[in-house]
Design a protein around this motif. Structure first.
Motif, PDB file in Angstrom:
ATOM      1  N   PRO A  58       0.660  -1.380   0.069  1.00  0.00           N
ATOM      2  CA  PRO A  58       0.334   0.384   0.060  1.00  0.00           C
ATOM      3  C   PRO A  58       0.576   1.019  -0.606  1.00  0.00           C
ATOM      4  CG  PRO A  58       0.228  -1.165   1.926  1.00  0.00           C
ATOM      5  CD  PRO A  58       1.030  -2.054   1.072  1.00  0.00           C
ATOM      6  N   LYS A  59       0.811   1.859  -1.538  1.00  0.00           N
ATOM      7  CA  LYS A  59       1.852   3.748  -1.407  1.00  0.00           C
ATOM      8  C   LYS A  59       1.024   4.039  -0.008  1.00  0.00           C
ATOM      9  CE  LYS A  59       2.566   3.369  -6.091  1.00  0.00           C
ATOM     10  NZ  LYS A  59       2.038   4.265  -6.779  1.00  0.00           N
ATOM     11  N   ALA A  60       1.955   5.037   0.507  1.00  0.00           N
ATOM     12  CA  ALA A  60       1.790   6.131   1.915  1.00  0.00           C
ATOM     13  C   ALA A  60       0.766   7.323   1.105  1.00  0.00           C
ATOM     14  CB  ALA A  60       2.765   6.489   2.451  1.00  0.00           C
ATOM     15  N   ALA A  61       0.487   8.154   1.506  1.00  0.00           N
ATOM     16  CA  ALA A  61      -0.804   8.877   1.164  1.00  0.00           C
ATOM     17  C   ALA A  61       0.177  10.465   0.707  1.00  0.00           C
ATOM     18  CB  ALA A  61      -1.912   9.304   2.262  1.00  0.00           C
ATOM     19  N   VAL A  62      -0.310  10.919  -0.158  1.00  0.00           N
ATOM     20  CA  VAL A  62       0.988  12.231  -0.596  1.00  0.00           C
ATOM     21  C   VAL A  62       0.576  13.255   0.539  1.00  0.00           C
ATOM     22  CG1 VAL A  62       1.336  13.809  -2.611  1.00  0.00           C
ATOM     23  CG2 VAL A  62       1.405  11.048  -2.747  1.00  0.00           C
ATOM     24  N   SER A  63       1.605  14.038   0.941  1.00  0.00           N
ATOM     25  CA  SER A  63       1.442  15.130   1.862  1.00  0.00           C
ATOM     26  C   SER A  63       1.349  16.655   1.425  1.00  0.00           C
ATOM     27  CB  SER A  63       2.193  15.136   2.680  1.00  0.00           C
ATOM     28  OG  SER A  63       1.959  16.442   3.635  1.00  0.00           O
ATOM     29  N   PRO A  64      -0.006  17.343   1.392  1.00  0.00           N
ATOM     30  CA  PRO A  64      -0.697  18.346   0.358  1.00  0.00           C
ATOM     31  C   PRO A  64      -0.467  19.640   1.692  1.00  0.00           C
ATOM     32  CG  PRO A  64      -2.600  17.885   1.290  1.00  0.00           C
ATOM     33  CD  PRO A  64      -1.193  16.758   1.903  1.00  0.00           C
ATOM     34  N   ASP A  65       0.557  19.153   2.016  1.00  0.00           N
ATOM     35  CA  ASP A  65       1.355  20.268   3.259  1.00  0.00           C
ATOM     36  C   ASP A  65       2.452  20.974   2.309  1.00  0.00           C
ATOM     37  OD1 ASP A  65      -0.165  19.432   5.344  1.00  0.00           O
ATOM     38  OD2 ASP A  65       1.414  18.375   6.089  1.00  0.00           O
ATOM     39  N   MET A  66       2.323  22.682   2.192  1.00  0.00           N
ATOM     40  CA  MET A  66       3.565  23.425   1.294  1.00  0.00           C
ATOM     41  C   MET A  66       4.390  23.771   2.394  1.00  0.00           C
ATOM     42  SD  MET A  66       3.319  26.739  -0.528  1.00  0.00           S
ATOM     43  CE  MET A  66       3.367  27.796   0.262  1.00  0.00           C
TER      44      MET A  66
END
Length: 185
Positions: free
Chosen positions: A18-26
């Motif tokens: 399972p892939k880790a979720a991409v973090s949308p934090d800038m």
């Protein structure tokens, strides 16, 4: 047996994790750095931009007062150059601001005092087509001399206010030679 091992190993090797979720934090650290640097620059420049050193100086005598009244700040400051015949073939230049004739000896000083309180620092030089060009050049040089008078007045006012006169910027007085008549009234 070899076929059994290869089947087991093959299944495990290509199994999907399972892939880790991409973090949308800038990452805001560079943004904050740039904003702080700009803030510091604007804070340093704010007093310099808002500093005004020139004020309308009160005229010291009646002639300057008449000149100031004849040339309000909302109208262009026009130095008219004409010639007056003395007799025979001799002519002399006549320098007028409004309807007041300036004497040659104190013309730059009077122009400097007059332009010191004006926000635009522009002197328009107007001459008839028949006026000797040397007289027109003399009027243009009066504007340059008026610039020196304006800067001297500003330095004196700064010294009286307790400021360092050497740190003041030099003000420019612009002389514009007009080709069409400027209505003064």
């Amino acid at each position: 047996m070899a076929s059994k091992l290869s089947k087991r190993g093959a299944g495990r090797t290509f199994a999907h994790k399972p892939k880790a979720a991409v973090s949308p934090d800038m990452n805001v650290t560079p943004l904050v750095d740039v904003v702080l640097v700009l803030l510091i620059i604007f804070m340093v420049l704010a007093p310099v931009v808002n500093a005004h050193y020139v004020g309308r100086l009160p005229p010291p005598d009646d002639k300057d007062e008449q000149l100031a009244e004849a040339n309000p700040d909302n109208k262009p400051l026009v130095l008219r150059v004409t010639e007056r015949e003395l007799g025979g073939a001799e002519v002399e230049p006549v320098f007028e601001v409004g309807n007041i004739e300036l004497e040659l000896a104190d013309a730059p000083d009077r122009l400097g005092r007059l332009v010191a309180g004006r926000p635009d620092k522009v002197i328009y030089v107007d001459a008839a087509d028949s006026t000797d060009y040397g007289y027109v050049l003399q009027a243009m040089s009066f504007a340059k001399d008026a610039e020196d008078v304006v800067n001297q007045l500003v330095r004196e006012k700064a010294v009286d206010a307790g400021q360092d006169a050497a740190s003041l910027a030099t003000l420019r007085v612009t002389a514009v030679l007009v080709t069409k008549e400027i209505p003064v009234d």
